[in-house]
Design a protein around this motif. Structure first.
Motif, PDB file in Angstrom:
ATOM      1  N   GLU A  55      11.613 -18.204   4.966  1.00  0.00           N
ATOM      2  CA  GLU A  55      10.477 -17.564   5.629  1.00  0.00           C
ATOM      3  C   GLU A  55       9.840 -18.506   6.637  1.00  0.00           C
ATOM      4  O   GLU A  55       9.521 -18.128   7.765  1.00  0.00           O
ATOM      5  CB  GLU A  55       9.444 -17.125   4.581  1.00  0.00           C
ATOM      6  CG  GLU A  55       9.962 -16.014   3.662  1.00  0.00           C
ATOM      7  CD  GLU A  55       8.998 -15.644   2.538  1.00  0.00           C
ATOM      8  OE1 GLU A  55       9.244 -14.629   1.869  1.00  0.00           O
ATOM      9  OE2 GLU A  55       8.001 -16.374   2.333  1.00  0.00           O
ATOM     10  N   ASP A  77       8.110  -6.982   5.145  1.00  0.00           N
ATOM     11  CA  ASP A  77       7.292  -8.140   4.769  1.00  0.00           C
ATOM     12  C   ASP A  77       6.703  -8.710   6.045  1.00  0.00           C
ATOM     13  O   ASP A  77       7.365  -8.723   7.082  1.00  0.00           O
ATOM     14  CB  ASP A  77       8.138  -9.219   4.089  1.00  0.00           C
ATOM     15  CG  ASP A  77       8.353  -8.942   2.602  1.00  0.00           C
ATOM     16  OD1 ASP A  77       7.725  -8.008   2.077  1.00  0.00           O
ATOM     17  OD2 ASP A  77       9.153  -9.662   1.990  1.00  0.00           O
ATOM     18  N   GLU A  97       5.080 -15.215   3.127  1.00  0.00           N
ATOM     19  CA  GLU A  97       4.791 -13.781   3.002  1.00  0.00           C
ATOM     20  C   GLU A  97       3.304 -13.525   2.794  1.00  0.00           C
ATOM     21  O   GLU A  97       2.707 -13.986   1.834  1.00  0.00           O
ATOM     22  CB  GLU A  97       5.582 -13.192   1.825  1.00  0.00           C
ATOM     23  CG  GLU A  97       5.421 -11.688   1.719  1.00  0.00           C
ATOM     24  CD  GLU A  97       6.035 -11.108   0.446  1.00  0.00           C
ATOM     25  OE1 GLU A  97       6.981 -11.726  -0.085  1.00  0.00           O
ATOM     26  OE2 GLU A  97       5.548 -10.055  -0.003  1.00  0.00           O
ATOM     27  N   GLY A 103       3.361  -7.273   1.955  1.00  0.00           N
ATOM     28  CA  GLY A 103       4.621  -6.628   1.655  1.00  0.00           C
ATOM     29  C   GLY A 103       4.360  -5.147   1.508  1.00  0.00           C
ATOM     30  O   GLY A 103       3.345  -4.739   0.948  1.00  0.00           O
TER      31      GLY A 103
END
Lengths: 380, 380
Positions: free
Chosen positions: A255, A296, A304, A307
């Motif tokens: 991420e 997300d 994150e 979501g």
């Protein structure tokens, strides 16, 4: 009501006119007589001619300067003690502050045992240190400010939804004792902490129609997809602990790389593998890489933040998925929602603490939660 | 975030201009073309020349009348189905409504199996009946309205505190697993349901300064005391199941009598027996009938709506009480709050559900909670 409201109590015996909070006193434009301010002593400086105090009641980052005759000093007027000061609010001769309080009386309402008090005068304690004292750290600048910001952020989010015609639904807090089937399932499925798992269950306890937010619309335009994300990760010059592979969940390292790759801006990732996501997400009916309509939102520093997904509103799709999982009986009520006038719908959840981390740049999530609970720790 | 936000999702493919919610359509002043409204069918009436529908999307108690050519009728256009109607919003010739929708197309988004659907067309179901279907009862007039009122009431309470400079603190939800000592103690002490017991623990998790509200100030003026209340009850012409006696808790029957005795107005009862109340309440140091500074607000129909107290801010008093209870170690952190700059403070808690019962005149508390949990019942 899940939450409390905090404020310093004013002296009940005083008429309203003579009460002033520290924040009001600091912002006052006109001098005033017979002012009474309550707060904690943040510093004491005793000079031959004059006694200086700084007092703070938790309503502001700044403290009010109190100027007093040295004769008003007493043994228990220490850092950390709670005082009530009566006097005149006057223009301050110093540029540092607008107003100061010329004390006529200083009453120590609650003395403080400074030898054992974990906070020290004028010291900037590391967040790790004050974290050990959840019942006292709200008296520090950092946590005091955080609590005020949390309150404002909560109010802002609620106002936004209210102004846009949404209805706030209070959802139950399910414990595994009360509701084994569902509770345990979600804990396993989300593989997140208890709090977020509780958030997940909200999706189910709100009967059908969670909001589709601007986020989900943005998804249509901004969704850089999961498959593309995996390609970007595979071509990355850096080595990951977890090798990026289609069909595997994105790790925090992935991420962070994706956010960096896109220039440290918030990034939407959409259309996750069917087999990675829970049964309630909408089947995209694509192939050969079978996905669901999940999204997300990844943000710099945090990973994150939100979501969400479109929910599977089609009865046959949901029935066959639940049947394969052997959950048809447990989720009969959820199937009912599709049986009696279903509509396309979706929703998202935002990690409120992660949001605070993101806007404030706070590294450790424990420092944006008043009373954090984590593994082996349930202080207070 | 403890709660969700609910709204009917608009069709993502439509430009914003052609979307109209039922509530907006009903309140519209001007006719409009190319309007698309979504909602559930509340009634279908087919005549030779014209087809009438009433649709409702949960945003209002009223439904929008849809007028269509009978050719638009189809088999799955039934009560309970979710539809999307496109057409013209025109002034209604009937006095009953301002606007009606002349349908051009009617699309059944989600059919409804009317044979098993527990709600029936134009039937006013008893609250006891719809309580069996927590996942569907929000589609009834009564629960739909309740959810909207709950949302407004929550927002109103939060606005009040925010406008008055209070800071909203999020307190943890303690489970007995996480925090045995504290959790269990409060459960025993409050001897209320799990939800209210959680509310009680908030008092402790907010470090020190809970608000003293207008309620507690009113107490000074309005507090008709516990001792007086017992005298009134003793002289009552009616017989109680529980004989009123100084030192015993007031039962619901007693509370109702007191409210009636005072002319069915809200009544404050103050200064409860020392031995009846938890250790944190402030000792009134009176005698021979030893009391603490506690207050209950009793209201017609409901009984106790709010409960509050001044907290024992004096270290020696609190120490000796905890010592007698053998709780000094468990509450060292609570004693710390008195050790390091304590101030007089107090607070109150209001039963939000009881408040809704009171303002709405709803008999059963289960009908003001979206997903009630009670003994042997944790539906959904």
């Amino acid at each position: 009501m899940l939450g409390g409201w905090r404020a310093l109590r004013r002296c009940a015996s005083l008429p309203r006119a003579v009460r002033l909070r520290v924040r009001e006193a600091l912002g006052a434009r006109e001098p005033a007589d017979a002012v009474r301010v309550q707060g904690w002593v943040r510093s004491v400086r005793s000079q031959k001619e004059v006694l200086f105090l700084h007092i703070n009641d938790g309503s502001s980052l700044e403290s009010l300067q109190v100027v007093a005759d040295p004769s008003l000093e007493k043994r228990d007027l220490t850092f950390g003690s709670a005082v009530e000061v009566q006097g005149k609010l006057v223009k301050s001769p110093h540029k540092m502050q607008n107003m100061e309080l010329q004390a006529e009386t200083i009453h120590v309402v609650g003395p403080c045992d400074i030898w054992s008090f974990p906070l020290k005068m004028k010291e900037r304690h590391p967040l790790e240190y004050i974290r050990q004292f959840p019942h006292l750290r709200c008296r520090s600048n950092a946590l005091g400010a955080l609590l005020r910001i949390r309150s404002e952020a909560t109010a802002g989010i609620h106002s936004f939804f209210q102004d846009n015609g949404y209805v706030h639904i209070h959802t139950p807090i399910i414990t595994s004792n009360d509701c084994e089937g569902a509770g345990e399932l979600f804990q396993i499925e989300t593989s997140r902490g208890a709090k977020e798992s509780a958030e997940m269950t909200h999706f189910f306890n709100v009967p059908a129609f969670l909001t589709v937010s601007g986020q989900l619309h943005l998804e249509v335009m901004a969704g850089i997809s999961y498959s593309e994300a995996v390609e970007i990760l595979k071509q990355a010059p850096q080595t990951f602990t977890f090798k990026p592979e289609w069909g595997c969940d994105l790790q925090t390292e992935h991420e962070k790389y994706l956010v960096k790759h896109c220039g440290e801006v918030p990034v939407f990732v959409v259309n996750y593998p069917y087999d990675l996501k829970p049964f309630y997400m909408r089947d995209n009916e694509d192939g050969p890489q079978h996905t669901v309509a999940a999204v997300d939102l990844l943000v710099p520093g945090v990973g994150e933040l939100c979501g969400g997904s479109l929910r599977e509103e089609r009865l046959p799709f949901l029935e066959s998925r639940l049947q394969r999982l052997g959950l048809t009986d447990a989720y009969q009520w959820y199937l009912d929602l599709r049986k009696f006038g279903s509509v396309p719908h979706g929703g998202f959840g935002m990690g409120f603490e992660r949001y605070l981390q993101y806007i404030l740049g706070v590294d450790n999530i424990k420092d944006v939660i008043p009373f954090p609970r984590f593994s082996h720790s349930c202080l207070l």
